[in-house]
Design an enzyme around this catalytic site. Sequence first.
Site, PDB file in Angstrom:
ATOM      1  N   CYS A  64       5.265 -16.608  36.788  1.00 48.11           N
ATOM      2  CA  CYS A  64       4.173 -17.505  36.385  1.00 48.11           C
ATOM      3  C   CYS A  64       3.982 -17.544  34.870  1.00 48.11           C
ATOM      4  O   CYS A  64       3.927 -18.624  34.271  1.00 48.11           O
ATOM      5  CB  CYS A  64       2.885 -17.125  37.110  1.00 48.11           C
ATOM      6  SG  CYS A  64       2.184 -15.516  36.671  1.00 48.11           S
ATOM      7  N   HIS A  92      -2.293 -14.235  37.987  1.00 52.50           N
ATOM      8  CA  HIS A  92      -1.513 -15.460  38.210  1.00 52.50           C
ATOM      9  C   HIS A  92      -2.046 -16.557  37.299  1.00 52.50           C
ATOM     10  O   HIS A  92      -3.227 -16.582  36.938  1.00 52.50           O
ATOM     11  CB  HIS A  92      -1.580 -15.906  39.672  1.00 52.50           C
ATOM     12  CG  HIS A  92      -0.622 -17.022  39.979  1.00 52.50           C
ATOM     13  ND1 HIS A  92       0.740 -16.824  40.003  1.00 52.50           N
ATOM     14  CD2 HIS A  92      -0.822 -18.335  40.230  1.00 52.50           C
ATOM     15  CE1 HIS A  92       1.337 -17.966  40.274  1.00 52.50           C
ATOM     16  NE2 HIS A  92       0.409 -18.908  40.420  1.00 52.50           N
ATOM     17  N   HIS A 100       3.220 -24.632  38.461  1.00 48.16           N
ATOM     18  CA  HIS A 100       3.259 -23.173  38.341  1.00 48.16           C
ATOM     19  C   HIS A 100       4.459 -22.621  39.090  1.00 48.16           C
ATOM     20  O   HIS A 100       5.103 -23.311  39.893  1.00 48.16           O
ATOM     21  CB  HIS A 100       1.958 -22.542  38.872  1.00 48.16           C
ATOM     22  CG  HIS A 100       1.856 -22.560  40.372  1.00 48.16           C
ATOM     23  ND1 HIS A 100       1.299 -21.540  41.111  1.00 48.16           N
ATOM     24  CD2 HIS A 100       2.257 -23.486  41.289  1.00 48.16           C
ATOM     25  CE1 HIS A 100       1.352 -21.830  42.401  1.00 48.16           C
ATOM     26  NE2 HIS A 100       1.923 -23.002  42.542  1.00 48.16           N
TER      27      HIS A 100
END
Length: 333
Positions: A248, A296, A308
């Site tokens: 990420c 995240h 993402h």
Amino acid sequence: MASMPPRRPPASHPPVRRGGLARRIFVLLTAAAFGAGLLAAPAHAAPSADEIEAQIDKKWEQLEPTIEGYNKVRAQLKVNRIKSADLEKKMAPLELQSAMAMNQIGALASRYYVSGPSQELGALLTTTKPGTLGEQLLILDRLAQQQHRQVAGVLAVRDRYNAQKQKLDALIATQVRQQNELAAKKKQIDAEIKRLTASLPKTTVKVTGCPTITGVVSSAAQTAIRVACQQVGDPYVWGANGPDAFDCSGLTQYAYKAAGISLTHFTGAQWNEGRPVSRADARPGDLIFFYSDLHHMGLYLGNDLMVHAPRAGKPVNVLSINYMPVAGFRRVT
């Protein structure tokens, strides 16, 4: 008086065997039970694809903090190794300077305390007046003291650098140990990822590109969005920051690097490298973070969408930001 008919003996019956009777009763009961379905094995419905995905998502929430911890240690270790190497470069001339000064002091001590007075000192004793002799000896003593001070100053600076380096070396050793410990968990993590991926339903996933994005203010954000969207479909690999696989924070780092903006490969660092933006003021190109520990993140596209790198088994894709608890937005342009 009439005579009574003779009595007949009672009819004889075969003896009852208890064991045989018990067996017959058991057989009858068992047959009845099977007929009623009482002894049938309970049937469990196989979990649906959505249920499996939910289980993997929950498990991944436990795995991703470890991955970002690895990224954090690796980023810190890189910075500290550069600092340590820089201190070594600064210490090298100080070591040489102190060695030269110590050689001068050693030569002076050798001349006046080991070999005896030099010819110059003998000349002073025989040719100068008593008053001037004392003054000249005082000058020689002051020169020696000055050399001592010079050496002491150099050694003090060197020791200060050395003390800093020792602290850095100790910190580096700790971080190397942490990195090794996290690397040792890699096999366990990879095995868990493999198991989770194998549990996914064998279906074909069609990944679409990013939607048309409007209202991108800065050219850097335009570049970052364009580059991030070009990675849709690339696999997730933890610790990766391109060009063919990402995690990420690696995806956002890669996207903004193309725009000339340097970000650290770690969610916590990128949170601090941007300035806070409210959700109402968020615009395409902002960084978006999730969960209280920021483990995240993604690149905001507007309209509650982001691009993402989700997790192992899912490639880079576009997803609603409402899928996870939003921690906040940051702007780096």
